[in-house]
Design a protein around this motif. Structure first.
Motif, mmCIF file in Angstrom:
data_model
loop_
_atom_site.group_PDB
_atom_site.id
_atom_site.type_symbol
_atom_site.label_atom_id
_atom_site.label_comp_id
_atom_site.label_asym_id
_atom_site.label_seq_id
_atom_site.Cartn_x
_atom_site.Cartn_y
_atom_site.Cartn_z
ATOM 1 N N ASP A 119 -10.809 -1.655 -4.364
ATOM 2 C CA ASP A 119 -10.224 -3.084 -3.985
ATOM 3 C C ASP A 119 -10.115 -3.838 -5.142
ATOM 4 O OD1 ASP A 119 -10.251 -4.453 -0.714
ATOM 5 O OD2 ASP A 119 -10.095 -5.706 -3.160
ATOM 6 N N LEU A 148 -10.536 0.832 -0.664
ATOM 7 C CA LEU A 148 -9.886 0.901 0.885
ATOM 8 C C LEU A 148 -9.293 2.632 0.559
ATOM 9 C CD1 LEU A 148 -7.897 -1.885 -0.337
ATOM 10 C CD2 LEU A 148 -9.820 -2.396 1.289
ATOM 11 N N HIS A 164 -12.269 0.428 4.608
ATOM 12 C CA HIS A 164 -12.878 -0.684 3.548
ATOM 13 C C HIS A 164 -13.984 0.115 3.499
ATOM 14 C CE1 HIS A 164 -10.782 -4.759 3.370
ATOM 15 N NE2 HIS A 164 -10.447 -4.496 4.503
ATOM 16 N N ALA A 206 -6.959 6.780 -1.926
ATOM 17 C CA ALA A 206 -8.330 6.083 -2.079
ATOM 18 C C ALA A 206 -8.446 5.366 -3.235
ATOM 19 C CB ALA A 206 -9.842 6.047 -1.388
ATOM 20 N N MET A 230 -12.403 -1.981 10.066
ATOM 21 C CA MET A 230 -10.776 -1.805 9.835
ATOM 22 C C MET A 230 -10.262 -3.630 10.321
ATOM 23 S SD MET A 230 -8.307 0.757 11.041
ATOM 24 C CE MET A 230 -8.225 2.492 9.812
ATOM 25 N N PHE A 263 0.832 -0.632 0.289
ATOM 26 C CA PHE A 263 -0.405 0.211 0.155
ATOM 27 C C PHE A 263 0.992 1.393 0.202
ATOM 28 C CE2 PHE A 263 -4.193 -2.049 1.726
ATOM 29 C CZ PHE A 263 -4.298 -2.447 0.598
ATOM 30 N N ILE A 311 -6.623 4.714 3.025
ATOM 31 C CA ILE A 311 -5.226 4.217 3.318
ATOM 32 C C ILE A 311 -5.199 5.906 3.705
ATOM 33 C CG2 ILE A 311 -4.623 2.578 2.337
ATOM 34 C CD1 ILE A 311 -3.044 3.698 0.871
ATOM 35 N N HIS A 337 -6.111 0.286 6.468
ATOM 36 C CA HIS A 337 -6.750 1.084 5.308
ATOM 37 C C HIS A 337 -8.450 0.560 6.381
ATOM 38 C CE1 HIS A 337 -5.773 -3.409 5.155
ATOM 39 N NE2 HIS A 337 -7.162 -3.779 4.563
ATOM 40 N N GLN A 362 -6.773 -9.528 9.276
ATOM 41 C CA GLN A 362 -5.875 -8.536 7.987
ATOM 42 C C GLN A 362 -4.373 -9.099 7.150
ATOM 43 O OE1 GLN A 362 -4.042 -5.243 11.108
ATOM 44 N NE2 GLN A 362 -3.293 -4.433 8.580
ATOM 45 N N HIS A 394 -0.271 -2.703 5.991
ATOM 46 C CA HIS A 394 -0.803 -0.599 6.225
ATOM 47 C C HIS A 394 -1.607 -0.743 6.335
ATOM 48 C CE1 HIS A 394 1.334 3.078 3.609
ATOM 49 N NE2 HIS A 394 -0.406 3.198 3.784
ATOM 50 N N LEU A 425 -9.237 9.632 7.029
ATOM 51 C CA LEU A 425 -9.794 8.222 6.764
ATOM 52 C C LEU A 425 -11.261 8.295 6.646
ATOM 53 C CD1 LEU A 425 -7.363 5.535 8.516
ATOM 54 C CD2 LEU A 425 -7.424 6.751 5.960
#
Ligand code: 5GP
Ligand code: ZN
Length: 117
Positions: free
Chosen positions: A33, A43, A105, A30, A89, A9, A45, A103, A97, A101, A67
Motif C-alpha cells: 500500500d 493490497l 488489505h 499483491a 475488505m 488497480f 487484488i 482489494h 472504500q 476495484h 485472495l
C-alpha cells in the motif's frame, strides 16, 4: 466497466502504473500500500476488474478464495503468520472504500485494535 473508464488497480495489475509487487499468480497480484497503516500493509487484488463486494456472483466469486490463499502465502513469507495479521475488505462509502476495484488489505507487524473505527 466501460472501455473509457480508468481503473487505478487495473493499471497496476497490467503494469502500466508501477507498484511494489510482492506476489503474483495468473488471477491475483499483491503490492505494498502506498500509505501503509502498519509495518506490513499490502493490497491483494484480483486481476479481473470487480468494483466492490456487491458485484460478486457465482461466476466471479472464485477469485475471493485466491485472495485469501495469497494472504496466507504473504503472511508466511513476511513471517507474520504466527503473531497474527488482519485482512479487511471495505465496501462503498460507509466503510471508506476509495478505490473501486476489489482489494483485500493485509495488515501486520503491530498490535491491531478491535473493533476497528
Ligand atoms: P480502500 O480505502 O479503497 O479500502 O483502500 C484503498 C487503498 O489503496 C488505500 O489504503 C490507499 O493507500 C491505497 N492506494 C491508493 N492509491 C494507490 C496507489 O497508487 N498505489 C498503491 N500501492 N496503493 C494505493
Ligand atoms: Zn479495475
Amino acid at each position: 466497466m466501460s472501455a473509457v473508464d480508468k481503473c487505478l488497480f487495473c493499471d497496476i495489475a497490467n503494469k502500466t502504473i508501477p507498484a511494489e509487487i510482492i506476489y503474483e499468480t495468473k488471477n491475483v497480484i499483491a503490492f505494498h500500500d502506498i500509505n501503509p497503516e502498519a509495518p506490513l500493509h499490502c493490497l491483494i487484488i484480483p486481476k479481473m476488474h470487480i468494483a466492490t463486494i456487491n458485484e460478486l456472483d457465482a461466476k466471479n466469486s472464485f477469485v475471493v478464495a485466491y485472495l485469501y490463499e495469497a494472504a496466507a502465502e504473504i503472511a508466511d513469507k513476511y513471517n507474520v503468520a504466527k503473531e497474527g495479521y488482519r485482512v479487511v475488505m471495505n465496501c462503498n462509502k460507509d466503510a471508506g472504500q476509495t478505490v473501486f476495484h476489489l482489494h483485500l488489505h493485509l495488515l501486520a507487524g503491530r498490535k491491531l485494535s478491535w473493533p476497528p473505527g
